[in-house]
Scaffold this active site. Structure first.
Site, PDB file in Angstrom:
ATOM      1  N   ASP A 103      68.823  31.694   8.757  1.00 22.72           N
ATOM      2  CA  ASP A 103      68.492  30.849   8.925  1.00 22.72           C
ATOM      3  C   ASP A 103      67.684  30.604  10.655  1.00 22.72           C
ATOM      4  OD1 ASP A 103      70.696  30.610  10.121  1.00 22.72           O
ATOM      5  OD2 ASP A 103      70.638  28.158   9.378  1.00 22.72           O
ATOM      6  N   SER A 104      67.969  32.226  11.361  1.00 24.84           N
ATOM      7  CA  SER A 104      67.674  32.234  12.480  1.00 24.84           C
ATOM      8  C   SER A 104      66.045  32.365  12.555  1.00 24.84           C
ATOM      9  CB  SER A 104      67.765  33.599  13.062  1.00 24.84           C
ATOM     10  OG  SER A 104      67.820  34.476  12.192  1.00 24.84           O
TER      11      SER A 104
ATOM     12  N   ASP B 214      70.371  32.854   3.590  1.00 27.13           N
ATOM     13  CA  ASP B 214      71.434  31.650   4.267  1.00 27.13           C
ATOM     14  C   ASP B 214      71.037  29.918   3.941  1.00 27.13           C
ATOM     15  OD1 ASP B 214      72.946  31.582   6.807  1.00 27.13           O
ATOM     16  OD2 ASP B 214      72.396  32.608   8.063  1.00 27.13           O
TER      17      ASP B 214
ATOM     18  N   LYS C  81      75.184  33.647   2.247  1.00 28.59           N
ATOM     19  CA  LYS C  81      76.131  32.987   2.998  1.00 28.59           C
ATOM     20  C   LYS C  81      75.655  31.396   3.799  1.00 28.59           C
ATOM     21  CE  LYS C  81      74.551  34.837   7.847  1.00 28.59           C
ATOM     22  NZ  LYS C  81      74.768  33.407   8.877  1.00 28.59           N
TER      23      LYS C  81
ATOM     24  N   GLU D  17      78.187  29.160   6.665  1.00 32.30           N
ATOM     25  CA  GLU D  17      78.362  29.433   8.178  1.00 32.30           C
ATOM     26  C   GLU D  17      80.268  28.485   8.142  1.00 32.30           C
ATOM     27  OE1 GLU D  17      76.131  28.121  11.221  1.00 32.30           O
ATOM     28  OE2 GLU D  17      75.128  30.179  11.090  1.00 32.30           O
TER      29      GLU D  17
ATOM     30  N   GLU E 207      80.481  36.989  14.822  1.00 30.76           N
ATOM     31  CA  GLU E 207      79.196  36.704  15.125  1.00 30.76           C
ATOM     32  C   GLU E 207      80.312  36.063  16.752  1.00 30.76           C
ATOM     33  OE1 GLU E 207      75.813  34.416  14.015  1.00 30.76           O
ATOM     34  OE2 GLU E 207      75.355  34.759  16.623  1.00 30.76           O
TER      35      GLU E 207
HETATM   36  O1  KIV Z   1      70.618  33.352  11.090  1.00 33.32           O
HETATM   37  C1  KIV Z   1      71.146  34.662  11.453  1.00 33.32           C
HETATM   38  O2  KIV Z   1      70.374  35.551  11.651  1.00 33.32           O
HETATM   39  C2  KIV Z   1      72.276  35.000  11.322  1.00 33.32           C
HETATM   40  C3  KIV Z   1      72.713  36.660  11.931  1.00 33.32           C
HETATM   41  C4  KIV Z   1      72.477  36.129  13.253  1.00 33.32           C
HETATM   42  C5  KIV Z   1      74.212  37.151  10.958  1.00 33.32           C
HETATM   43  O3  KIV Z   1      73.036  34.887  10.164  1.00 33.32           O
END
Ligand code: KIV
Length: 263
Positions: free
Chosen positions: A44-45, A83, A112, A114, A181
């Site tokens: 989600d970055s 994500d 993924k 969090e 992280e």
């Molecule tokens: O969203 C992302 O890029 C991440 C990584 C930093 C692990 O969660």
């Protein structure tokens, strides 16, 4: 055939490092896949790297699905992890609905999420439904306000114990890997020794079972903050700027297109 979560899990036993990077589009995902990257995370970055947001919070399922589809089309060999964006796993039924969309409609292999204890019911629901889950602990960007901004987590004994407790829980619930992280190297080492699943570090030192970086950071796009763990393997922003500058000058000077470049 794509790498399976089982194969990723077994890399820890074989002491083979896991190499992961983010990707959000077809051409770059294809490069990562061709070059042998094990895990491609549609992070989600994308919100901060490509979409111009200040945080990852505004990223929607729609944004994520769009990018996960593009990445999935490119990938033959790596494991594709999507994500779950902020708000997509507030309760188990919603989490399940959204995670299924990533697998069935976008072609991702895993998702993924969090967090630890706070989201255990969601993680349980996904794993029970047969959806492979990657955990993410430490500096979790979706909770950056609660965590006091983007800062190293787990420096105090209390914080370190809390992260360890979450890692042990995620491992017990059956996640196939955990991203750690921005935590101290010693804590990452301790967690890596205590859990059965592989740990993938980002700003967590060298002792984790694998490493991940945001692709655009390591390629040298200077767009946002540069934490000290980011190593620049290229200077693509410089190269792109020089190319754009040269093109502009050529057009202004009437040097582009040439006769050979015209019909
Ligand atoms: O969203 C992302 O890029 C991440 C990584 C930093 C692990 O969660």
């Amino acid at each position: 055939m794509r790498l399976t979560v089982k194969a990723v899990f077994e890399k820890k036993k074989k002491r083979e490092k896991i190499v992961a990077l983010t990707a959000y589009d077809y051409p770059l995902a294809k490069i990562l896949d061709d070059e042998g990257i094990d895990i491609i995370l549609v992070g989600d970055s994308v919100g901060m790297v490509l979409l111009g947001y200040d945080t990852t919070m505004p990223v929607s399922m729609r944004d994520m699905m769009h990018h996960a589809r593009a990445v999935s089309r490119a990938v033959r060999n790596a494991l594709v992890v999507a994500d779950m964006p902020f708000g997509a796993y507030s309760e188990p039924a919603g989490a399940l609905r959204n995670a299924k969309r990533f697998i069935k409609e976008a072609g991702a292999d895993a998702v993924k999420l969090e967090g630890g204890r706070k989201i255990q019911t969601c993680i349980k629901a996904l794993i029970q439904a047969g959806i492979p889950v990657m955990g993410h602990l430490g500096m979790t960007p979706q909770s950056f306000t609660q965590l006091g901004g983007y800062r190293v987590q787990g420096r105090s004994v209390h914080e370190a114990n809390s992260i360890l407790k979450d890692a042990l829980l995620l491992d017990k619930l059956g996640v196939f890997a955990i991203v750690l992280e921005c935590i101290p190297s010693l804590l990452a080492q301790k967690i890596t020794r205590r859990v059965k699943c592989p740990t993938i570090g980002i700003g967590a030192g060298p002792a984790t079972d694998g490493q991940i970086l945001v692709l655009h950071d390591m390629l040298g796009f200077e767009g946002h903050v540069r934490p000290k763990f980011v190593r620049r393997y290229a200077a693509l922003e410089r190269i792109a700027r020089d190319a754009v500058k040269a093109y502009r000058q050529d057009v202004l000077a009437g040097k582009y297109p040439s006769k050979d470049e015209s019909y």
